[in-house]
Design an enzyme around this catalytic site. Structure first.
Site, PDB file in Angstrom:
ATOM      1  CB  SER A 135      -0.880  -0.014   1.257  1.00 33.47           C
ATOM      2  OG  SER A 135      -1.406   1.267   1.516  1.00 33.47           O
ATOM      3  CE1 TYR A 149      -6.347   4.577  -1.734  1.00 36.87           C
ATOM      4  CE2 TYR A 149      -4.635   4.573  -0.069  1.00 36.87           C
ATOM      5  CZ  TYR A 149      -5.843   4.106  -0.542  1.00 36.87           C
ATOM      6  OH  TYR A 149      -6.534   3.179   0.190  1.00 36.87           O
ATOM      7  CB  THR A 209      -6.756   2.485  -4.777  1.00 38.59           C
ATOM      8  OG1 THR A 209      -6.034   1.274  -4.594  1.00 38.59           O
ATOM      9  CG2 THR A 209      -8.062   2.409  -3.996  1.00 38.59           C
ATOM     10  CE  LYS A 247      -7.878  -2.947  -3.516  1.00 39.97           C
ATOM     11  NZ  LYS A 247      -8.366  -1.928  -2.597  1.00 39.97           N
ATOM     12  CG  HIS A 253     -11.335   0.777   0.000  1.00 38.50           C
ATOM     13  ND1 HIS A 253     -10.610   1.449  -0.935  1.00 38.50           N
ATOM     14  CD2 HIS A 253     -10.562   0.756   1.116  1.00 38.50           C
ATOM     15  CE1 HIS A 253      -9.451   1.834  -0.404  1.00 38.50           C
ATOM     16  NE2 HIS A 253      -9.397   1.412   0.841  1.00 38.50           N
TER      17      HIS A 253
HETATM   18  C1  LIG Z   1      -7.102  -2.318   7.351  1.00 45.11           C
HETATM   19  C2  LIG Z   1      -7.309  -2.112   5.879  1.00 45.11           C
HETATM   20  C3  LIG Z   1      -6.554  -1.150   5.219  1.00 45.11           C
HETATM   21  C4  LIG Z   1      -6.703  -0.996   3.842  1.00 45.11           C
HETATM   22  N1  LIG Z   1      -5.876  -0.114   3.180  1.00 45.11           N
HETATM   23  C5  LIG Z   1      -5.955  -0.031   1.830  1.00 45.11           C
HETATM   24  C6  LIG Z   1      -5.014   0.758   1.110  1.00 45.11           C
HETATM   25  O1  LIG Z   1      -4.111   1.362   1.676  1.00 45.11           O
HETATM   26  N2  LIG Z   1      -5.155   0.822  -0.240  1.00 45.11           N
HETATM   27  C7  LIG Z   1      -6.138   0.140  -0.913  1.00 45.11           C
HETATM   28  O2  LIG Z   1      -6.233   0.224  -2.133  1.00 45.11           O
HETATM   29  N3  LIG Z   1      -7.023  -0.630  -0.243  1.00 45.11           N
HETATM   30  C8  LIG Z   1      -6.944  -0.748   1.097  1.00 45.11           C
HETATM   31  N4  LIG Z   1      -7.793  -1.574   1.759  1.00 45.11           N
HETATM   32  C9  LIG Z   1      -8.795  -2.359   1.010  1.00 45.11           C
HETATM   33  C10 LIG Z   1      -8.207  -3.725   0.613  1.00 45.11           C
HETATM   34  O3  LIG Z   1      -7.200  -3.570  -0.360  1.00 45.11           O
HETATM   35  C11 LIG Z   1      -9.277  -4.654   0.029  1.00 45.11           C
HETATM   36  O4  LIG Z   1      -9.981  -3.986  -0.993  1.00 45.11           O
HETATM   37  C12 LIG Z   1     -10.274  -5.137   1.099  1.00 45.11           C
HETATM   38  O5  LIG Z   1      -9.608  -5.421   2.308  1.00 45.11           O
HETATM   39  C13 LIG Z   1     -11.010  -6.392   0.613  1.00 45.11           C
HETATM   40  O6  LIG Z   1     -11.937  -6.828   1.541  1.00 45.11           O
HETATM   41  P1  LIG Z   1     -11.621  -7.971   2.640  1.00 45.11           P
HETATM   42  O7  LIG Z   1     -10.848  -7.305   3.722  1.00 45.11           O
HETATM   43  O8  LIG Z   1     -12.988  -8.372   3.073  1.00 45.11           O
HETATM   44  O9  LIG Z   1     -10.844  -9.066   1.964  1.00 45.11           O
HETATM   45  C14 LIG Z   1      -7.669  -1.767   3.134  1.00 45.11           C
HETATM   46  C15 LIG Z   1      -8.418  -2.730   3.820  1.00 45.11           C
HETATM   47  C16 LIG Z   1      -8.238  -2.916   5.170  1.00 45.11           C
HETATM   48  C17 LIG Z   1      -9.036  -3.994   5.863  1.00 45.11           C
END
Ligand SMILES: Cc1cc2nc3c(=O)[nH]c(=O)nc-3n(C[C@H](O)[C@H](O)[C@H](O)COP(=O)(O)O)c2cc1C
Length: 396
Positions: free
Chosen positions: A125, A148, A174, A270, A294
């Site tokens: 990330s 981002y 994203t 994404k 997300h």
């Molecule tokens: C704690 C956390 C932080 C996240 N940070 C980012 C991020 O920095 N960039 C991003 O594109 N998605 C981020 N996401 C979304 C994840 O990439 C992903 O889309 C999501 O976790 C999928 O759902 P799931 O947790 O049910 O598998 C984050 C998700 C979580 C749980």
């Protein structure tokens, strides 16, 4: 170079006796909850507002039923596939997760090593603790980088150049975060930048001595990709203030065009959830898209990712590779998404629970659990290969 402790952890990863009672992702989640301060566990576990979309991601997946097939020779089961043209041991990717290194010291490096050992891609990330250069110096193979786009386009251009220099093998852009959804739990837990130090928070930290000791040993501090690369933002307070001003509500498809022009490698968009956005995505020059809300952390009340998937698959045809995320907690869930047209799945929380529970071996364990569940589900549905999985395995 891997240190001795990590080598040992990876050799043991997922298969040693100390984890023999861990049989599913929920076991890892409970262990994560026990090990890590509440503010960081909730940051990973919870969703935005009333968490309707967070719940829908799980509920809608579980409603999808399989056809149980019998007396089919399933002795040649093979989970291997290709993701963005590269071989992968199974159709799984570790999603970008901000602040991974706060769940476990040097968490991004541990997660990336585990993914590479298990033969699947890892996505770092923008909001990681370990920087791109730091991860690149501590793992054996290329990884993906998630971007981002922030207001400071000079910084973003430099970040893309750093990802090129680190030989990242794909850029995941994203596109669903130009306005930020509120997570009530984060505010209540003082999960703010800079952090709020309440008595209850200090007490909570005091009850998680292993986590505190790991953090004190670790040398990485918040936002490795940003700290030291921006003038006047060396301390966490200044960095937090900078981040707060940087989310750009003007973002549009022209910005995607700009990223396409400065990133020569494979590009993944994404955060696509609506069929009307698919045409633009197909024209953007990106090779793949991730159907994603997300993880229920942004637009609360949006459909679950699995509900959105079939229409997007129909609209895109073979113009782009389709990835999926949101609510995957098992190999059965991966099978459901593949049956509805995804080529691979990202997991976020499922591996973060493994990391918070046991570090690198916990991530390997999460992947192992999902691999075994997928293999068994394929067998019981009468299929041997990933390519054979389509909606004929579903009872609909
Ligand atoms: C704690 C956390 C932080 C996240 N940070 C980012 C991020 O920095 N960039 C991003 O594109 N998605 C981020 N996401 C979304 C994840 O990439 C992903 O889309 C999501 O976790 C999928 O759902 P799931 O947790 O049910 O598998 C984050 C998700 C979580 C749980």
């Amino acid at each position: 170079m891997l240190d001795e402790q990590t080598k040992l952890q990876i050799q043991e990863g997922g298969r040693s006796t100390f984890m023999k009672h861990i049989t599913c992702i929920e076991d890892l989640r409970l262990r994560h909850k026990r090990n890590v301060p509440k503010a960081f566990f909730d940051y990973a576990d919870r969703g935005s507002y009333a968490e309707e979309t967070l719940r829908a991601n799980r509920d809608e997946l579980q409603k999808i039923k399989f056809r149980q097939r019998i007396l089919v020779d399933v002795s040649r089961r093979d989970l291997s596939t290709r993701i963005l043209g590269e071989p992968a041991a199974l159709p799984l990717i570790l999603a970008p997760v901000g602040l991974t290194g706060m769940q476990y010291s040097d968490g991004e490096i541990h997660a990336c090593r585990a993914a590479q050992t298990e033969g699947i891609p890892y996505t770092l990330s923008t909001m990681s603790i370990c920087s791109i250069e730091d991860v690149a110096a501590n793992v054996d193979k290329p990884f993906w980088f998630q971007l981002y786009i922030m207001k400071d386009r000079g910084f973003i251009k430099a970040l893309v150049e750093r990802a090129i220099a680190a030989k990242c093998s794909a850029l995941v852009l994203t596109v669903d975060l130009q306005v930020i959804g509120q997570r009530h739990a984060d505010i209540k837990n003082g999960m703010t930048v800079p952090p709020e130090w309440t008595i209850s928070k200090l007490f909570d930290f005091a009850t998680k001595p292993a986590w505190v000791a790991g953090m004190l040993r670790g040398k990485r501090r918040p936002f490795g990709n940003l700290a030291g690369h921006l003038k006047g933002t060396d301390d966490i307070t200044a960095l937090g203030a900078w981040i707060g001003t940087q989310f750009d509500t003007t973002l549009n498809w022209k910005d995607v065009e700009w990223i396409r022009s400065i990133w020569p490698g494979k590009l993944v968009l994404k955060g696509i959830l609506d069929v009307e956005d698919v045409n633009e995505a197909a024209k953007s020059g990106a090779q793949a898209l991730v159907v994603s809300n997300h993880g229920g952390r942004q637009l609360d009340g949006a459909p679950s990712s699995i509900e959105a998937l079939p229409e997007i698959v129909d609209a895109i045809g073979d113009k782009m590779e389709i990835m999926f995320d949101g609510g995957i907690r098992s190999g059965q869930d991966v099978m459901r998404a593949l049956a509805l047209g995804a080529k691979s799945c990202m997991i976020g929380r499922a591996y973060i629970h493994g990391l918070g529970a046991f570090g690198g071996p916990g991530v390997a364990k999460a992947i192992d659990i999902i691999r075994n569940e997928l293999s068994t589900t394929m067998g019981l549905c009468g299929v041997n290969t990933i390519a054979e999985i389509d909606d004929h395995v579903l009872a609909i």
